[in-house]
Motif scaffolding. Sequence first.
Motif, PDB file in Angstrom:
ATOM      1  N   VAL A 185       0.758  -1.138   0.044  1.00 14.10           N
ATOM      2  CA  VAL A 185      -0.106   0.175  -0.094  1.00 14.10           C
ATOM      3  C   VAL A 185       0.764   1.151  -0.085  1.00 14.10           C
ATOM      4  N   ILE A 186       1.787   1.206   1.065  1.00 12.58           N
ATOM      5  CA  ILE A 186       2.750   2.398   1.054  1.00 12.58           C
ATOM      6  C   ILE A 186       3.596   2.718  -0.201  1.00 12.58           C
ATOM      7  N   PHE A 187       3.991   1.369  -0.829  1.00 10.64           N
ATOM      8  CA  PHE A 187       4.571   1.799  -2.338  1.00 10.64           C
ATOM      9  C   PHE A 187       3.718   2.239  -3.230  1.00 10.64           C
ATOM     10  N   THR A 188       2.508   1.690  -3.207  1.00  9.84           N
ATOM     11  CA  THR A 188       1.573   2.109  -4.502  1.00  9.84           C
ATOM     12  C   THR A 188       1.074   3.611  -4.277  1.00  9.84           C
ATOM     13  N   ILE A 189       0.992   3.939  -2.971  1.00  9.19           N
ATOM     14  CA  ILE A 189       0.339   5.360  -2.883  1.00  9.19           C
ATOM     15  C   ILE A 189       1.641   6.517  -3.035  1.00  9.19           C
ATOM     16  N   PHE A 190       2.798   6.115  -2.443  1.00 10.54           N
ATOM     17  CA  PHE A 190       3.686   7.184  -2.462  1.00 10.54           C
ATOM     18  C   PHE A 190       4.815   6.829  -3.624  1.00 10.54           C
ATOM     19  N   SER A 191       4.452   6.025  -4.519  1.00 14.50           N
ATOM     20  CA  SER A 191       5.379   5.837  -5.652  1.00 14.50           C
ATOM     21  C   SER A 191       6.127   6.970  -6.430  1.00 14.50           C
TER      22      SER A 191
END
Lengths: 499, 528
Positions: A473-479
């Motif tokens: 989730v974190i990678f997807t949002i803050f990519s």
Amino acid sequence: MLSPVNVSLESLNLVTLAPMLIAVVGALSILVIDFFKSNLDKTLYVMVSLLFLLLDLGAVIDSAGFFMENGTMLGFFDVMLIDGLAILSQIIIVGASMLFIPLALTSKRFHEFSYPEFFALFLFMIAGFQFMVASDSLILIFIGLETASLALYTLIALHNRSKSFEAAVKYFTMGALAAGFYAMGSMIFYAITGSVEINQIAAVLQADNYSNIGYVLIAVVFMLASFGFKLSLVPFHTWTPDVYEGSSAALAGYMSIVPKIAGFIVVMRLFEFLIHSGVIWLEVVLYASVVITMTAANIWALVQSDVKRMLAYSSISHAGFVMAAILIGTTQSNSALFLYWIVFAFTNLGAFTMLWVSRAKNLPAGQSSDHSFEKFSGMIHTAPMTATVMGLFMLSLAGLPPFGVFWGKIYMIGSAVSAGYTVLALIMALNSAIAGYYYIKLIVYMFMKDPVNPGDYMINASNSLKTIIGVAVIFTIFSIVAINPLLEVITAFVYNSGY
Amino acid sequence: MLEHILSILIFFPALAGALGFIVNKNSMRAYGVTVGAIEFALSLWLWFSYDSGVSGMQFMESVSIIPAFGITYLLGIDGISLFIIIMASFFTMIGIASLSPTKNEKNLIITLLFLQMTMIGVFAALDAIIFYVFWELSLVPMLYIIGAWGGPKRIYASVKFFLYTFTGSLVMLVGMLFMAYFYHQATGQWSFSILEWYRLILPETYQLWLFVAFFFGFAIKVPMFPFHTWLPYAHGQAPTIGSVILAAVLLKMGTYAFIRFSLPLFPDASVFFMIPIAVISIIMIIYTAMVAYAQEDIKQVVAYSSVSHMGVIVLGTFALNVEGITGSVFLMIAHGIVSGALFLLVGVIYDRRHTKLMSEFGGLAKVMPNYAIIFGMMMMASVGMPLTINFVGEFLSLLGFYQQSHMLTLLAGTAIIVGAIYMLAAYKKAFFGEITNEANRNLPDVNKRELGALIPLVIIMVWLGVYPKPVLEPINNSVESIVQLMHDKAITPAAKAAIPDVSKPKPVIQRAPAHAAAKHTSAHEGGH
């Protein structure tokens, strides 16, 4: 030409083998541990595998340092080839494996994870994929491919469902056919050029100006069919949905990422010179296969009633999208392939993990599929957080900005634009629009319908699964903040490898 | 703080929305109104600090995000975007305040706050990719609002809305990537900054193709005929708040983008497509007016009239001169106020009767006099009566287009007048006559909550209709610089002629002396 074999250890350059050896040693040590004391808990095996993968990753990053300083390395009788592509793809392979392996720590008991063989096979498989991407020799690629595939067939079969055996056998049969095609293709290349090394084949073919064009084309057809099976390009994709359905959701997610990146690398090495050979026919065949794979898989995905099968078709479509990079064949497009696959890996593994956490041990009574769309109805009322996370992954897969896959998409379409493939760029964009429909379909079920079964969705969740989802989730949002560093590293590696 | 005010305006509602998950659902409405009010106050502060004498971008912020691909977090506003931003924050505030009690109110308010982030982001972004991010992101909250709180066919309507706009914007994205590629070819640098793109002069053929690519994205959003079919569904099924935001702000994204992207980037293509687009706009005005006349449902009447007025906005935009574009920007504000208010008014009666069919009403003026008065005033504004806000915008738009084509303007002008018929007919059916339906006999008049939302709209509607200068002046300054840019960039003679040169004073047309001079010359020649 034959002379006595007399090589010094240094000229073998064993450091090029280090990452694969670490994985193999890891697999063997798991077997050894099991030999001394059986019935150990799966948590031990998971952590041991994770540790070896970490070492593996360290070794790969180490060779990345060498590569930045000294350029491409050859080793082990010059069959190993550690260039930027090999390093980047190994990082993706090992990284995705590290995200996958904690998924074994489910709260429900699934029996395949209690066998140490599962983890040993898993590590052997990783070594196989690593050999596959880190070589220029068609024979070593073949060995890597088969090691990995055989291990993977077994991993699928270990999942104890009747459909798993069907899936494993189906995959095995198709894989055997693909292996046969691969052997035929390599044989023809060897017959016309006298070499099994891709750069040698390219050099010889260029030197005699493709005089054996007929044979080259036959070899290419064999190779394309072989990798068509491995990368599930239409019309060689028929096994994919069934195999994904039969294997556990976690493994299905893994299969949509890791075997494919390995396949892409080999195809990239092989087609790099073929695309630039100026043979129009090759370009047309590849163009057609890219467009058909993207579009047809999208249309099939529209009519699926099971989320996992829908994701299976969608991953075929994503693979087709990424194949466009090989067709375009510029540094920008090859970099886009890696960027796309990294962001896609996080999102897709996340999406499959979301299915995995909601997986009941047995099929619900009277249903033939684990993850029907109805199961997700009205999730926003019963499990708002889960629904939001799942929705996020769907939006990212649909290519909605600013989530992960979008950046891969624009860089890929941008590379098509820069290389003058206007029509292809439009087809890619319109396919993203078609894909929007089936991803939105799940969101419609989750957010707009009334709940039918007020059940617990996170039945299979444990802290380690939640951690993996959190990472995704974190990678997807803050990519958005990760794209620039990624892009710089990838472009440098791809450019310095000459692609 | 003032140098980051745009970022604050964009991300404050989103942050507040995220924190809103913690707020108890009984206190959620008060929380939403508070956040909306703070945001509106911030946007008023933006207006207060805005220097209306400057025509260029103000409050600019720039952070390089992906330098390897030329993507920058670049924000800035000029007179064109300033008022739309204020309007967006205003409508979110009164939208939340006037929300009638509904299920899952908390989710709805959080969604609205996220929607507000995307709306302000679109109008403040000066980088094409950042613009695109917010543009696309705005679809998601709207999808949810229509799909979860809408009428019986809400899922069909919401998915149609999403897919239509999503498809159009992907074509636009390809256009943007081409634009960046051409910029890369010209300068060796990747850039998605609109301000950098303004400096690029493209050959006419490229302009035509790119114009078409961008047109798909914008025209579907506006929506222009024949891409308008999603809108009646969306309005028909959306809850009141969804329709209000959709009509007042989301549709403006399309017309705003025409002015921000299409005109200055592709001046020659704009001139090339001026007449076809004007024809489409006039079809839009006339055809949707006719469709509106045939509607049974009062909300559909308002929806189609809204499409009809969007046609006037597009027409004014493609006048390609200062009057026309200023008029169309002003009309965007006016249309937002008036159609937003009309949708709110339809919501008022829907809350009471749970039907929108005009045949169910009749004689409402007797039981709900205040409601009838406000509805009547807004309807007058909608048909463009002088001294109301719409009149200023419509007049300027038509005045601008008159300089390009007399015939088409005449047609559009007549169509607007004819358009008054269906509004008056609808008003007559719903409000006048005897009360035929017993259910209407005891309807309560507008309550305080509804008045709180409607009265400010009426005040703005009259105020800007009588004295539009504070809004018109900043718009005019910014539009002048865009028109000048277009004139300077135009390469074909046709475009040079069609787009006026603002820097030169206008030639004063004096027919008689010219005639006399001609006579004089001929006499002079005759003398030799």
